[in-house]
Design an enzyme around this catalytic site. Sequence first.
Site, PDB file in Angstrom:
ATOM      1  N   CYS B 181       0.999  -1.209  -0.017  1.00  0.00           N
ATOM      2  CA  CYS B 181       0.210   0.024   0.025  1.00  0.00           C
ATOM      3  C   CYS B 181       0.865   1.256   0.049  1.00  0.00           C
ATOM      4  O   CYS B 181       0.734   2.187  -0.666  1.00  0.00           O
ATOM      5  CB  CYS B 181      -0.840   0.021   0.990  1.00  0.00           C
ATOM      6  N   HIS B 185       0.964   5.055  -1.344  1.00  0.00           N
ATOM      7  CA  HIS B 185       0.446   5.965  -0.426  1.00  0.00           C
ATOM      8  C   HIS B 185       0.918   6.414   0.893  1.00  0.00           C
ATOM      9  O   HIS B 185       0.864   6.642   1.942  1.00  0.00           O
ATOM     10  CB  HIS B 185      -0.957   5.222   0.002  1.00  0.00           C
ATOM     11  N   ARG B 229     -13.143  -0.910  -1.902  1.00  0.00           N
ATOM     12  CA  ARG B 229     -11.984  -0.100  -2.349  1.00  0.00           C
ATOM     13  C   ARG B 229     -10.756  -0.825  -1.816  1.00  0.00           C
ATOM     14  O   ARG B 229      -9.806  -0.773  -2.693  1.00  0.00           O
ATOM     15  CB  ARG B 229     -12.207   1.164  -1.155  1.00  0.00           C
ATOM     16  N   CYS B 233      -7.443  -1.905  -4.620  1.00  0.00           N
ATOM     17  CA  CYS B 233      -6.298  -1.665  -4.331  1.00  0.00           C
ATOM     18  C   CYS B 233      -5.446  -2.886  -4.490  1.00  0.00           C
ATOM     19  O   CYS B 233      -4.369  -2.719  -5.128  1.00  0.00           O
ATOM     20  CB  CYS B 233      -6.135  -1.033  -2.878  1.00  0.00           C
TER      21      CYS B 233
END
Lengths: 210, 272
Positions: B181, B185, B229, B233
Amino acid sequence: MNAKQLFGIAVSVCLASVTFSAQAGSKDDKKLDAKTVEIIKRDFRDKGIAKADRVNQDELQAACSKYKDELPDKLKAKLEAAQAKEIKWPADGNFMGDWKAGEKLAQSGKGMTWSDKAEDPAGGNCYNCHRLSAKEIAYGTIGPSLLNYGKKRAAKEELQRSVYGHIYNAKAYNACANMPRFGHMGILSEAQIKDLVALLLDPESPVNPK
Amino acid sequence: MNTGKLTKMILVLALAASGTAQAADTAASDSDKIEQYREMISDGNPADFDEMRGEELWKKAGGPNQASLEKCDLGKGPGVVKGAYAALPRYFKDTKMVQDLESRLLTCMTTLQGIPEADITAKPFASDKKASDISSLASYVVGQSKGIKMAVSTKHPKEKEAYEIGKRIFFYRAGPYDFACSTCHATSDTRIRMQDLPNFQVKADAQAAYVSWPAYRVSQGLTRSFQWRLNDCFRQQRFPEPKFASEATVALTMYLAVSANGAEYAGPGLKR
């Protein structure tokens, strides 16, 4: 400052260092690390071409995760050397392919998700993160801009080799780089990587506008 | 919702559809475009339809037990929906688990209504062919936290543990692309192509991102849940599929929700 205050400071410094050493890499941390891996291995499943075993980390992935991409120098050097050793250099000693094929490849962000098919070729995903051709304005910014990359540098063989190596395995140069290891992981073929080298270095490529 | 508002919304949806077709040729950033779109529908979001569907499902007797979900305890007591989402995920004594909204709805649908778990988890997300009950229920529940400050607790040891595991999942690199992630991010002011990326290491970014989900996705014409969501991802991360409402997804949600604490919940949101 009197002696009493000084003593107070000394005590709190000692206490602070005890607390710190109890936290950094503590037993609790190790337990949580182990539990995380256990949960991940249990909670992901095969879907399409993305098989569950993809969550199993190699040594490099595990180290970068553990250190949040900030490796101690020694470990970083060791991992980079190990990655470099595994680069397969082109047998014909030629690094430059066709920049036009490279541009097409760079545009494609497809490949290797569970919604892609096994027979669908993977793209280079380059524009997702880099600026390349001056003509393409929908570019990502996770990686550095590569516009004029070949213009700023003399396209000597040593540079071609280095660019090939970076695309083949970026981690041989920077262990926890964001960039995928396109050759190492079998995402792109030798010929495709050569096309991308040409996209960056060929004087005719739109990456190097006149 | 009155007819005037409904008509306006349908008009806006038609406009949005033509906008999506144009998007490929033009170069304005997605964020700019979505901002214009947000202004156009400032007094309504197509997600309203999903919220209404969810409310009906919540109140209607259903499943083999012919029971409604009005006794479902989302953490604020049986049947209390107001503000529940702003305090999720949390530890639940009856299941001895930390649960996010969708995991908790799953518990209520199986225990109160008697629906077999596999019937729900086989297709937990909406598609253009079929709506998803659990997803619509989630839209309804989150809407009842609009304007309420996010206050997710990590006091219970299991909550603290979920947060810690979620943080580790956030930084977990794997798969053919070595992505975590954090690859996309954990840096500010970056984007993939034209899509701006929130940096979850920065409070304001994490808050803005978290409180805008679930959301109506203009490009898909569907209201998407938070589990969806995360699922999408992981797809783009080139990971295998996370099991719906699994401990891994709840832990990750816990980590992200806690990063959003203090912000007013603003969903269901609206996305490109």
